[in-house]
Scaffold this motif. Structure first.
Motif, short mmCIF file in Angstrom:
data_model
loop_
_atom_site.label_atom_id
_atom_site.label_comp_id
_atom_site.label_asym_id
_atom_site.label_seq_id
_atom_site.Cartn_x
_atom_site.Cartn_y
_atom_site.Cartn_z
N SER A 1 55.07 89.69 56.14
CA SER A 1 55.48 89.54 57.50
C SER A 1 56.70 88.81 57.72
N TYR A 2 56.81 87.70 56.98
CA TYR A 2 58.06 86.99 57.29
C TYR A 2 59.40 88.00 56.99
N ILE A 3 59.23 88.55 55.89
CA ILE A 3 60.51 89.42 55.57
C ILE A 3 60.43 90.40 56.59
N GLN A 4 59.45 91.06 57.12
CA GLN A 4 59.63 92.22 58.03
C GLN A 4 60.27 91.56 59.37
N SER B 1 67.24 91.11 62.04
CA SER B 1 68.65 91.73 61.64
C SER B 1 69.04 93.12 62.25
N ARG B 2 67.86 93.71 62.61
CA ARG B 2 68.25 94.98 63.06
C ARG B 2 68.53 95.01 64.71
N GLN B 3 67.65 94.06 65.33
CA GLN B 3 67.76 93.88 66.84
C GLN B 3 69.12 92.93 67.22
N GLN C 1 69.46 88.83 55.79
CA GLN C 1 70.49 88.74 56.56
C GLN C 1 72.00 89.59 56.43
N SER C 2 71.98 90.02 55.01
CA SER C 2 72.96 91.08 54.67
C SER C 2 72.74 92.24 55.33
#
Length: 214
Positions: free
Chosen positions: A97-100, A106-108, A172-173
């Motif tokens: 859930s943290y990675i998601q 990063s997307r938004q 973040q990449s």
């Protein structure tokens, strides 16, 4: 004149909150492209469609606005760990859930991530206090969580500091290097599916430290 009625106070206060949010949203995008030195207040005023005087009313100088923009990002950025990672959680579920959440960020809000990276590449002068007094204790607290998971036999022994460095770098990449990733995939920009595929792939790597309870 200050009104004592609660509803009236709320009505009076809303425009300020709306304006500051509008200014910070625009500043995040402009600073991410031009940095502190390359940005003018006029650029931000144009981006948020507010008079320059309004911006200087809420933020007296460009430097104060820059610090406020960074501060908002950093608060949001750290908040994910507080929600998804704790000693009482299952590490596999918590890390997933943290990675998601990080990939969604990063997307938004790619400009926010790029702004942070821009500041780090410039030497991090504006965030030294945050790095020392907030981020360092934050990761030290996460190290305690990892130690608790290890003691319970839920994860393999791992350096929590370098583990978090790698998690940040991978997630973040997708914001900072989005142009490069999209080019390799033959696209103009990454899609929601690409971010989801990235999150799934990162989790496959991260899952290697998890020990499922029998």
């Amino acid at each position: 004149m200050m009104r004592k009625n609660g509803n009236a106070e709320q009505t009076v206060g809303n425009p300020r909150k709306q304006n500051t949010s509008q200014i910070l949203d625009a500043a995040e995008k402009v600073f991410a492209v031009h940095g502190l030195n390359g940005t003018r207040i006029d650029d931000i005023a144009k981006a948020c469609a507010l008079p320059k005087a309004n911006i200087l009313y809420y933020f007296n100088t460009k430097e104060i606005l820059y610090q406020a923009t960074l501060g908002r990002f950093l608060d949001d950025w750290l908040g994910d760990a507080n929600v998804h990672l704790s000693a009482d959680m299952n590490p596999r579920e918590g890390l997933q859930s943290y990675i998601q959440a990080k990939m969604l960020f990063s997307r938004q809000r790619p400009e926010a991530s790029r702004l942070f990276m821009h500041e780090l590449l410039a030497g991090g002068e504006q965030i030294q206090f945050f790095l020392r007094e907030t981020l360092k204790p934050h990761v030290e607290h996460l190290a305690i969580i990892f130690a608790a998971w290890y003691e319970k036999g839920l994860i393999k022994k791992i350096d929590p500091f370098h583990f978090m460095f790698m998690l940040w770098a991978m997630t973040q990449s997708y914001a900072d290097m989005q142009v490069q990733f999209a080019a390799v995939l033959g696209k103009k920009r990454l899609t929601k599916h690409d971010f989801e595929a990235g999150a799934e792939t990162i989790m496959q790597l991260v899952a290697s430290i998890c020990i499922d309870a029998e």
